[in-house]
Design a protein around this motif. Structure first.
Motif, PDB file in Angstrom:
ATOM      1  N   ALA A  78       1.027  -1.394   0.033  1.00 57.09           N
ATOM      2  CA  ALA A  78      -0.153  -0.019   0.145  1.00 57.09           C
ATOM      3  C   ALA A  78       0.760   1.239  -0.061  1.00 57.09           C
ATOM      4  O   ALA A  78       0.661   2.231  -0.828  1.00 57.09           O
ATOM      5  CB  ALA A  78      -0.893   0.012   1.307  1.00 57.09           C
ATOM      6  N   LEU A  79       1.904   1.354   0.720  1.00 54.82           N
ATOM      7  CA  LEU A  79       2.821   2.382   0.847  1.00 54.82           C
ATOM      8  C   LEU A  79       3.420   2.473  -0.503  1.00 54.82           C
ATOM      9  O   LEU A  79       3.717   3.618  -1.092  1.00 54.82           O
ATOM     10  CB  LEU A  79       4.057   2.207   1.830  1.00 54.82           C
ATOM     11  N   HIS A  80       3.899   1.493  -1.261  1.00 55.95           N
ATOM     12  CA  HIS A  80       4.641   1.881  -2.502  1.00 55.95           C
ATOM     13  C   HIS A  80       3.594   2.171  -3.559  1.00 55.95           C
ATOM     14  O   HIS A  80       3.839   3.202  -4.280  1.00 55.95           O
ATOM     15  CB  HIS A  80       5.402   0.567  -3.033  1.00 55.95           C
ATOM     16  N   LEU A  81       2.053   1.819  -3.543  1.00 54.29           N
ATOM     17  CA  LEU A  81       1.296   2.292  -4.264  1.00 54.29           C
ATOM     18  C   LEU A  81       1.018   3.620  -4.165  1.00 54.29           C
ATOM     19  O   LEU A  81       0.744   4.438  -5.057  1.00 54.29           O
ATOM     20  CB  LEU A  81       0.129   1.368  -4.240  1.00 54.29           C
TER      21      LEU A  81
ATOM     22  N   HIS B 184       2.978   5.910  -3.362  1.00 49.54           N
ATOM     23  CA  HIS B 184       4.062   6.677  -3.793  1.00 49.54           C
ATOM     24  C   HIS B 184       4.210   6.588  -5.202  1.00 49.54           C
ATOM     25  O   HIS B 184       5.188   6.797  -5.780  1.00 49.54           O
ATOM     26  CB  HIS B 184       5.191   6.828  -3.106  1.00 49.54           C
ATOM     27  N   GLY B 185       3.355   6.084  -6.015  1.00 52.46           N
ATOM     28  CA  GLY B 185       3.340   6.138  -7.623  1.00 52.46           C
ATOM     29  C   GLY B 185       3.797   4.555  -8.191  1.00 52.46           C
ATOM     30  O   GLY B 185       4.438   4.659  -9.208  1.00 52.46           O
ATOM     31  N   PHE B 186       4.340   3.885  -7.331  1.00 54.19           N
ATOM     32  CA  PHE B 186       4.817   2.532  -7.733  1.00 54.19           C
ATOM     33  C   PHE B 186       3.663   1.501  -8.339  1.00 54.19           C
ATOM     34  O   PHE B 186       2.548   2.007  -8.006  1.00 54.19           O
ATOM     35  CB  PHE B 186       5.227   1.582  -6.641  1.00 54.19           C
ATOM     36  N   ARG B 187       3.652   0.850  -9.503  1.00 54.49           N
ATOM     37  CA  ARG B 187       2.727  -0.003  -9.837  1.00 54.49           C
ATOM     38  C   ARG B 187       3.256  -1.229  -9.879  1.00 54.49           C
ATOM     39  O   ARG B 187       4.585  -1.575  -9.839  1.00 54.49           O
ATOM     40  CB  ARG B 187       2.516   0.418 -11.319  1.00 54.49           C
ATOM     41  N   LYS B 188       2.225  -2.234  -9.968  1.00 59.00           N
ATOM     42  CA  LYS B 188       2.566  -3.746  -9.873  1.00 59.00           C
ATOM     43  C   LYS B 188       3.190  -4.042 -11.323  1.00 59.00           C
ATOM     44  O   LYS B 188       2.205  -3.905 -12.172  1.00 59.00           O
ATOM     45  CB  LYS B 188       1.375  -4.634  -9.426  1.00 59.00           C
ATOM     46  N   VAL B 189       4.342  -4.539 -11.591  1.00 53.96           N
ATOM     47  CA  VAL B 189       4.690  -4.976 -12.708  1.00 53.96           C
ATOM     48  C   VAL B 189       4.273  -6.451 -13.050  1.00 53.96           C
ATOM     49  O   VAL B 189       3.846  -6.944 -14.420  1.00 53.96           O
ATOM     50  CB  VAL B 189       6.038  -4.601 -13.067  1.00 53.96           C
ATOM     51  N   GLY B 190       4.411  -7.173 -12.183  1.00 55.78           N
ATOM     52  CA  GLY B 190       4.163  -8.607 -12.148  1.00 55.78           C
ATOM     53  C   GLY B 190       4.621  -9.299 -11.063  1.00 55.78           C
ATOM     54  O   GLY B 190       4.997  -8.843 -10.044  1.00 55.78           O
ATOM     55  N   ARG B 191       4.139 -10.675 -11.045  1.00 57.89           N
ATOM     56  CA  ARG B 191       4.276 -11.681  -9.961  1.00 57.89           C
ATOM     57  C   ARG B 191       5.068 -12.678 -10.259  1.00 57.89           C
ATOM     58  O   ARG B 191       5.001 -13.362 -11.297  1.00 57.89           O
ATOM     59  CB  ARG B 191       2.827 -12.368  -9.570  1.00 57.89           C
ATOM     60  N   ARG B 192       6.256 -12.711  -9.540  1.00 62.11           N
ATOM     61  CA  ARG B 192       7.260 -13.683  -9.711  1.00 62.11           C
ATOM     62  C   ARG B 192       6.960 -14.961  -8.872  1.00 62.11           C
ATOM     63  O   ARG B 192       7.128 -15.005  -7.558  1.00 62.11           O
ATOM     64  CB  ARG B 192       8.851 -13.155  -9.469  1.00 62.11           C
ATOM     65  N   GLU B 193       6.283 -15.912  -9.617  1.00 57.93           N
ATOM     66  CA  GLU B 193       5.812 -17.161  -8.846  1.00 57.93           C
ATOM     67  C   GLU B 193       6.993 -18.101  -8.154  1.00 57.93           C
ATOM     68  O   GLU B 193       8.084 -18.512  -9.087  1.00 57.93           O
ATOM     69  CB  GLU B 193       4.823 -17.935  -9.538  1.00 57.93           C
TER      70      GLU B 193
END
Length: 165
Positions: A126-129, A131-140
């Motif tokens: 939540a903190l990173h979102l 501050h403008g971060f976006r989820k690029v992907g999930r490394r499974e």
């Protein structure tokens, strides 16, 4: 709380280590099982982009940037780490640290900050979102922790002022 930030100094090591060890114990902050040595920590971070947050004279959190790669083409890409002392969580320390780290990184010419987070670490996500971060992907199943495969969410923040031309 009266919170201020400043660049890290060598005298900050014990506080940095202690806060990191608290985070390790949560099981949701890092794959590391032990804190690195002082020499390893200071040599692996960009000390001009590494800060502590103080409440009075007490360090209550830290944030640092590490080079994402040694290749010159990635000179403006850093990977952030941010850790807050357990009894200071939920009091705005992370928000202050990440905001200031972004400002310092941009001043130093970083155009992208990336990070990896365990999906279970909802506060850091939540903190990173925020501050403008976006989820690029999930490394499974990117690594095992205590014999259990763990996923990591890869996130990035692209500067709107550096590297735009």
């Amino acid at each position: 709380m009266m919170l201020l930030t400043r660049l890290v100094s060598s005298e900050d090591w014990e506080a940095i280590k202690s806060i990191y060890e608290e985070a390790i114990m949560t099981g949701n902050a890092t794959f590391e099982m032990n804190a690195p040595s002082k020499e390893q920590w200071y040599s692996s971070h960009d000390l001009e982009c590494s800060i502590v947050c103080l409440d009075g004279d007490k360090i209550v959190g830290w944030a640092a940037l590490s080079p994402a790669s040694s290749r010159c083409v990635y000179s403006g890409v850093g990977e952030n780490s941010i850790y807050v002392k357990q009894d200071a969580r939920g009091k705005g320390v992370g928000n202050i640290l990440l905001g200031r780290l972004i400002e310092i990184a941009e001043d130093r010419g970083f155009w992208t900050i990336q990070t990896g987070k365990f999906p279970e670490n909802s506060a850091s996500l939540a903190l990173h979102l925020k501050h403008g971060f976006r989820k690029v992907g999930r490394r499974e199943k990117i690594g095992k922790m205590n014999g259990v495969w763990r996923d990591v969410l890869f996130m990035e923040r692209r500067s709107e002022v550096v590297g735009i031309n």
